[in-house]
Write a protein that holds these residues in place. Structure first.
Motif, PDB file in Angstrom:
ATOM      1  N   UNK A  28      75.211  11.606  83.025  1.00  0.00           N
ATOM      2  CA  UNK A  28      73.944  11.257  83.627  1.00  0.00           C
ATOM      3  C   UNK A  28      73.851   9.746  83.643  1.00  0.00           C
ATOM      4  N   UNK A  29      73.652   9.216  84.826  1.00  0.00           N
ATOM      5  CA  UNK A  29      73.495   7.761  84.859  1.00  0.00           C
ATOM      6  C   UNK A  29      72.028   7.435  84.689  1.00  0.00           C
ATOM      7  N   UNK A  30      71.752   6.612  83.719  1.00  0.00           N
ATOM      8  CA  UNK A  30      70.374   6.205  83.514  1.00  0.00           C
ATOM      9  C   UNK A  30      70.003   5.158  84.543  1.00  0.00           C
ATOM     10  N   UNK A  31      68.713   5.193  84.885  1.00  0.00           N
ATOM     11  CA  UNK A  31      68.243   4.146  85.783  1.00  0.00           C
ATOM     12  C   UNK A  31      68.426   2.799  85.108  1.00  0.00           C
ATOM     13  N   UNK A  32      68.733   1.804  85.906  1.00  0.00           N
ATOM     14  CA  UNK A  32      69.009   0.516  85.287  1.00  0.00           C
ATOM     15  C   UNK A  32      67.750  -0.320  85.104  1.00  0.00           C
ATOM     16  N   UNK A  33      67.133  -0.644  86.237  1.00  0.00           N
ATOM     17  CA  UNK A  33      66.014  -1.565  86.088  1.00  0.00           C
ATOM     18  C   UNK A  33      64.705  -0.810  85.917  1.00  0.00           C
ATOM     19  N   UNK A  34      63.838  -1.398  85.173  1.00  0.00           N
ATOM     20  CA  UNK A  34      62.545  -0.779  84.895  1.00  0.00           C
ATOM     21  C   UNK A  34      61.677  -0.778  86.147  1.00  0.00           C
ATOM     22  N   UNK A  35      61.041   0.351  86.424  1.00  0.00           N
ATOM     23  CA  UNK A  35      60.164   0.440  87.586  1.00  0.00           C
ATOM     24  C   UNK A  35      58.709   0.490  87.131  1.00  0.00           C
ATOM     25  N   UNK A  36      58.448   1.392  86.217  1.00  0.00           N
ATOM     26  CA  UNK A  36      57.073   1.576  85.770  1.00  0.00           C
ATOM     27  C   UNK A  36      57.039   1.573  84.253  1.00  0.00           C
ATOM     28  N   UNK A  37      56.041   0.896  83.709  1.00  0.00           N
ATOM     29  CA  UNK A  37      55.905   0.904  82.261  1.00  0.00           C
ATOM     30  C   UNK A  37      54.433   0.963  81.928  1.00  0.00           C
ATOM     31  N   UNK A  38      54.071   1.783  80.991  1.00  0.00           N
ATOM     32  CA  UNK A  38      52.687   1.773  80.529  1.00  0.00           C
ATOM     33  C   UNK A  38      52.698   1.352  79.077  1.00  0.00           C
ATOM     34  N   UNK A  39      51.627   0.665  78.703  1.00  0.00           N
ATOM     35  CA  UNK A  39      51.518   0.181  77.329  1.00  0.00           C
ATOM     36  C   UNK A  39      50.198   0.628  76.736  1.00  0.00           C
ATOM     37  N   UNK A  40      50.287   1.530  75.794  1.00  0.00           N
ATOM     38  CA  UNK A  40      49.109   1.933  75.019  1.00  0.00           C
ATOM     39  C   UNK A  40      47.912   2.377  75.835  1.00  0.00           C
ATOM     40  N   UNK A  41      48.154   3.220  76.865  1.00  0.00           N
ATOM     41  CA  UNK A  41      47.035   3.666  77.693  1.00  0.00           C
ATOM     42  C   UNK A  41      46.196   4.707  76.959  1.00  0.00           C
ATOM     43  N   UNK A  42      44.883   4.487  76.924  1.00  0.00           N
ATOM     44  CA  UNK A  42      43.964   5.496  76.412  1.00  0.00           C
ATOM     45  C   UNK A  42      42.902   5.724  77.468  1.00  0.00           C
ATOM     46  N   UNK A  43      42.476   6.968  77.564  1.00  0.00           N
ATOM     47  CA  UNK A  43      41.484   7.289  78.586  1.00  0.00           C
ATOM     48  C   UNK A  43      40.641   8.487  78.155  1.00  0.00           C
ATOM     49  N   UNK A  44      39.335   8.374  78.377  1.00  0.00           N
ATOM     50  CA  UNK A  44      38.416   9.486  78.128  1.00  0.00           C
ATOM     51  C   UNK A  44      37.570   9.654  79.383  1.00  0.00           C
ATOM     52  N   UNK A  45      37.423  10.894  79.864  1.00  0.00           N
ATOM     53  CA  UNK A  45      36.678  11.093  81.110  1.00  0.00           C
ATOM     54  C   UNK A  45      35.219  10.704  80.961  1.00  0.00           C
ATOM     55  N   UNK A  46      34.577  11.229  79.907  1.00  0.00           N
ATOM     56  CA  UNK A  46      33.185  10.851  79.684  1.00  0.00           C
ATOM     57  C   UNK A  46      32.988  10.584  78.209  1.00  0.00           C
ATOM     58  N   UNK A  47      32.073   9.696  77.936  1.00  0.00           N
ATOM     59  CA  UNK A  47      31.841   9.326  76.561  1.00  0.00           C
ATOM     60  C   UNK A  47      31.551  10.566  75.709  1.00  0.00           C
ATOM     61  N   UNK A  48      32.097  10.593  74.529  1.00  0.00           N
ATOM     62  CA  UNK A  48      31.835  11.722  73.640  1.00  0.00           C
ATOM     63  C   UNK A  48      32.771  12.891  73.858  1.00  0.00           C
ATOM     64  N   UNK A  49      33.482  12.869  75.010  1.00  0.00           N
ATOM     65  CA  UNK A  49      34.396  13.965  75.258  1.00  0.00           C
ATOM     66  C   UNK A  49      35.736  13.740  74.576  1.00  0.00           C
ATOM     67  N   UNK A  50      36.537  14.783  74.615  1.00  0.00           N
ATOM     68  CA  UNK A  50      37.868  14.700  74.033  1.00  0.00           C
ATOM     69  C   UNK A  50      38.680  13.592  74.713  1.00  0.00           C
ATOM     70  N   UNK A  51      39.503  12.921  73.952  1.00  0.00           N
ATOM     71  CA  UNK A  51      40.349  11.873  74.527  1.00  0.00           C
ATOM     72  C   UNK A  51      41.421  12.526  75.400  1.00  0.00           C
ATOM     73  N   UNK A  52      41.476  12.124  76.668  1.00  0.00           N
ATOM     74  CA  UNK A  52      42.431  12.750  77.577  1.00  0.00           C
ATOM     75  C   UNK A  52      43.814  12.119  77.438  1.00  0.00           C
ATOM     76  N   UNK A  53      43.854  10.834  77.204  1.00  0.00           N
ATOM     77  CA  UNK A  53      45.126  10.151  76.986  1.00  0.00           C
ATOM     78  C   UNK A  53      44.982   9.270  75.755  1.00  0.00           C
ATOM     79  N   UNK A  54      45.930   9.339  74.863  1.00  0.00           N
ATOM     80  CA  UNK A  54      45.812   8.621  73.614  1.00  0.00           C
ATOM     81  C   UNK A  54      47.059   7.751  73.396  1.00  0.00           C
ATOM     82  N   UNK A  55      46.907   6.471  73.667  1.00  0.00           N
ATOM     83  CA  UNK A  55      47.959   5.512  73.358  1.00  0.00           C
ATOM     84  C   UNK A  55      49.307   5.887  73.986  1.00  0.00           C
ATOM     85  N   UNK A  56      49.307   5.971  75.305  1.00  0.00           N
ATOM     86  CA  UNK A  56      50.523   6.387  76.004  1.00  0.00           C
ATOM     87  C   UNK A  56      51.364   5.164  76.379  1.00  0.00           C
ATOM     88  N   UNK A  57      52.547   5.097  75.809  1.00  0.00           N
ATOM     89  CA  UNK A  57      53.484   4.040  76.203  1.00  0.00           C
ATOM     90  C   UNK A  57      54.762   4.713  76.679  1.00  0.00           C
TER      91      UNK A  57
END
Lengths: 579, 275
Positions: free
Chosen positions: A296-325
């Motif tokens: 399997x050849x790995x992709x060489x150059x980086x295309x997309x990178x996320x750093x520590x993404x957190x997201x909650x749809x509405x306040x008080x609700x369950x965290x939908x994304x927690x520190x996604x890197x």
């Protein structure tokens, strides 16, 4: 003791009023009380029509011409009413979300009773009783939006069971469920059959998953006819499945690659019970050793990178994304897997800019994506929704594909060039002058992909690219995506389908409860017990086969199997698939 | 997601009334409050409605959005009345008492202010009752009770069904519009109105098409479970009418009579303290 004959098709045929050709021909089929039948076949083989004939939607809701005879408990169904039939035949539809008509679980279960004018206290008692039977009694006051896919299906089953039916039909019960929930669904169906003694008909093309619990017979359909009506062991020993475009269980495919001859007395319908002789085991071992490992050849150059993404749809609700890197390299073909609500779709939405993360950053080729609008991001990363009907807004294929360019005010000559190119890539060139309504589901899917590709993105994210597709269409769509990938487009697929992940994705990112719990080669993921459990995935039967045949490194065996398929098998199946 | 009905499940005597009773009471009450301008009766209605609001155990924060919305509307409405008819009150009450020594086109008069006071009272007497109905009525039970008072069950059920599917359709609309925006179907304020209307059709067509698919599935699902078989049906959420229901409706009907009686005594809809 002679079993009671419940349903009998005799030289039965049916033609819809709007169609030029009959959809069913010469159907002869008998169903007895307490049997479990699996009806399998490719899309368009007539299995839905057959089910509609059994539950009465034909002839009462869908009009057409019937020939021959179809008797339900000795009476011709056309002499009954839809409502008479509904007391004998209960149907759990494929889309358990749409089938959910009540505001709450209890009301939905009560629906059939209400229509039957059942009064209190029997009404409430019966609802409680049936809810307990399917183990949903803790959620009686919940609304559909508060339930998981598996729970919704339990409600649908309960809503049908209140009627004490003799025949239970499950129309593609696995279509919208994640792998582990699908397994539970099959166990639930099994349990219901045991407790009610009803006849169960399961319509499904995912044979291996249904066979998690035994069935008595498999009815294989093709082009409106019954091709086989035999025991699973017999059917799996022959080659009919492949001829009809239905996928056989993977462990059998592996055995066949190793030239092991499958016969009914080996009980091929269940890997656990299957008898594999020593010679055959040795054969499989030899085959395993002979397969050259692919690279399997790995992709060489980086295309997309996320750093520590957190997201909650509405306040008080369950965290939908927690520190996604996470990092995705150019040219990769990656699967994102996990249960419903694990954060897979939310992640795609954040990447495409539909939602703004509370914390963290998205980088595209090193640039901060926060500066880009949805529209600008779409020129780099395209997003393809699961249901093509949700994306298509034009009548003609050409206009649909050109839409994104026209709104960007690209000159018409250039549009023409780019649309032509993309239509050719997508195998739609011959159909460019067709209305979209004339296309099949898979073709519509390609139109939506084309309409994204025309913007020339480097990467596309597809939500469940093959949901609800039979094996042939599945292969067609996936080979198309592989082709795109070879042409340099980075492909990310959000999916429940373990086959897809194993066969087509080099890498799998596993989401669970808003976090990434694994990011590895697909074959490593699918053979890792802990991850499988945590993310509601399902172990591949190839792994079980390897262990059964004395191959210690099951993961390596799975890897060899995939390498073998990529090298020897799929190359042959390719070519002409887009026509 | 915001919903038309904002049912709040907190057991109270008001919750125990059937939905149809509450609906009938709402109509009677509003009619009484709208027909009279008798200040004494309006003040009485305001006080009673406030009391009922607490009896229904609805808290202000549950309905703060709706209250805010209606208050803004009320203020705009009052200002508009004053601007367009600054002497409407004097016409009604027949006298003209300038206040604070001002005079002129927009000078305040006691009559006009009194008219506005009555006008606001009408709102205050009605709003809590509407909110009370919305917050204490379970939509399914409402459908059941509508059927009980003689409305065909297919119509009554469609009320419940619409409420069941509104959140789904909202969600779908949202998803389609997001995907559309990626292809530059601009729906934000940046686009001109005409462009936005054009774009809306780009969302509506897929929305309608995918809703049509759904409708077919739903109607099949309902028929397969016997919907429409009998002339009648029972309701899981249905409740019998009780003496309290009848009492509530009679009570509200009395308000109409009171309003009519006051109109007779006052010689018109208005209570006039200026003569």
């Amino acid at each position: 003791m002679e079993k009671e004959l419940l349903l009998e098709f005799n030289d039965f045929g049916f033609q819809y009023n709007a169609q030029a050709e009959p959809t069913l021909h010469g159907i002869n089929l008998k169903l007895y009380r307490g049997e479990r039948i699996l009806i399998a076949g490719p899309s368009g083989c007539g299995k839905s029509t057959l089910v509609h004939c059994i539950n009465g939607l034909i002839p009462f809701s869908y009009k057409g011409e019937m020939s021959g005879s179809l008797k339900l408990k000795g009476t011709e169904t056309k002499d009954l009413s839809l409502f008479d039939i509904s007391h004998t035949v209960g149907t759990v539809l494929q889309d358990s979300d749409a089938q959910f008509v009540g505001m709450t679980v209890a009301e939905d279960i009560a629906f059939a009773l209400e229509n039957d004018c059942v009064d209190d206290p029997k009404l409430h008692d019966k609802v409680k009783e049936v809810a307990a039977l399917v183990d949903i009694d803790d959620h009686l006051t919940h609304a559909p939006s508060e339930l998981s896919g598996g729970q919704k299906q339990r409600v649908s089953v309960a809503g049908v069971l209140v009627d004490d039916v003799d025949i239970l039909i499950f129309d593609e019960p696995l279509a919208n469920l994640d792998p582990a929930t699908g397994k539970q669904a099959i166990e639930l169906i099994d349990k219901m059959q045991e407790q009610t003694g009803a006849t169960v008909i399961i319509v499904e093309h995912r044979l291996e998953d249904v066979l998690h619990r035994p069935v008595d017979r498999i009815v294989l359909m093709e082009r409106g006819r019954i091709r086989a009506d035999v025991t699973p062991d017999e059917l799996l020993s022959g080659s009919l499945l492949k001829e009809c475009g239905v996928r056989e269980p993977l462990y059998l495919t592996a055995l066949k690659y190793a030239d092991v001859k499958i016969s009914p007395d080996m009980h091929p319908s269940s890997l656990d019970k299957m008898v594999i002789g020593d010679a055959d085991k040795a054969g499989l071992n030899d085959w395993y050793k002979s397969v050259e490992a692919g690279s399997v050849t790995d992709g060489k150059s980086e295309l997309l990178r996320t750093e520590g993404i957190s997201f909650t749809y509405r306040e008080g609700e369950k965290i939908a994304l927690n520190d996604i890197s996470v990092k995705i390299n150019e040219g990769e073909m990656t699967a994102i897997v996990g249960t419903n609500g694990a954060g897979k779709s939310t992640f795609s939405k954040v990447v495409c800019g539909f939602e703004t993360p509370d914390k963290g950053k998205v980088f595209y080729k090193g640039d901060d994506f926060a500066e880009y609008s949805i529209k600008e991001r779409a020129e780099h990363i395209g997003y393809v929704m699961q249901n093509p009907n949700q994306m298509i807004s034009k009548v003609w294929i050409y206009d649909e594909v050109a839409l994104g360019l026209r709104t960007r005010e690209v000159p018409e000559e250039e549009i023409e060039k780019r649309v032509e190119k993309v239509l050719k890539i997508c195998g739609l060139w011959k159909m460019r002058k067709w209305p979209i309504s004339a296309l099949s589901f898979g073709q519509k899917k390609r139109v939506t992909i084309a309409s994204i590709l025309v913007l020339d993105p480097k990467m596309i994210i597809l939500d469940e690219p093959t949901a609800g597709q039979d094996y042939r269409h599945y292969t067609e769509i996936m080979e198309f995506l592989t082709d795109l990938n070879r042409q340099g487009i980075t492909v990310v697929m959000v999916t429940h389908d373990m086959h897809l992940m194993l066969e087509y994705a080099d890498r799998a990112i596993v989401f669970s409860d808003g976090r990434i719990i694994a990011d590895d080669r697909s074959y490593n993921i699918i053979t890792n017990d802990k991850i499988i459990k945590e993310a509601s995935l399902k172990e591949t039967s190839l792994y079980g086969l390897a262990l059964k045949c004395g191959i210690d490194d099951g993961t390596d065996f799975v890897r060899h199997f995939i390498d073998y398929e990529r090298k020897h098998v799929r190359e042959d199946e390719r070519g002409g698939v887009y026509d | 997601m915001t919903n038309l009905f904002n049912y709040i499940d907190r057991p109270s005597p008001i919750h125990r009334l059937t939905g149809a009773t509450k609906f009938v009471c709402l109509l009677l009450w509003s009619f009484a409050a709208m027909s009279t301008y008798d200040t004494r009766m309006l003040i009485g209605l305001v006080i009673v409605s406030m009391i009922l609001f607490t009896v229904g155990r609805i808290h202000l924060k549950d309905v703060s959005f709706m209250i805010g919305f209606t208050l803004v509307f009320l203020v705009i409405n009052s200002i508009a009345i004053y601007l367009f008819a600054p002497f409407h009150g004097t016409e009604i009450y027949g006298t003209k008492t300038y206040l604070w020594g001002l005079s002129g086109r927009f000078a305040p008069t006691a009559e006009q202010l009194f008219y506005h006071f009555n006008y606001i009272l009408k709102y205050l007497a009605t709003i809590p009752i509407v909110l009370l109905f919305v917050c204490t009525t379970n939509p399914s039970e409402f459908a059941a009770s509508l059927n009980k008072i003689g409305i065909k069950y297919s119509i009554a059920y469609s009320v419940a069904l619409a409420l069941r599917y509104i959140p789904d359709i909202q969600k779908q609309y949202h998803e389609i519009s997001q995907a559309g925006q990626a292809r530059d179907i601009e729906m934000t304020k940046k686009a001109s109105l005409i462009n936005r209307l054009k774009s809306a059709s780009g969302i509506l067509i897929p929305l309608i098409l995918s809703s049509m698919d759904r409708i077919e599935i739903i109607s099949n699902a309902m028929e397969l479970r016997g919907f429409g078989k009998e002339k009648k049906r029972t309701w899981y959420m249905g409740r019998p009418f009780t003496a309290t229901d009848i009492a509530a409706m009679i009570g509200c009907a009395m308000l109409i009579l009171l309003s009519a009686y006051l109109a007779h005594v006052n010689g018109g809809r208005y209570y006039n303290p200026f003569i």
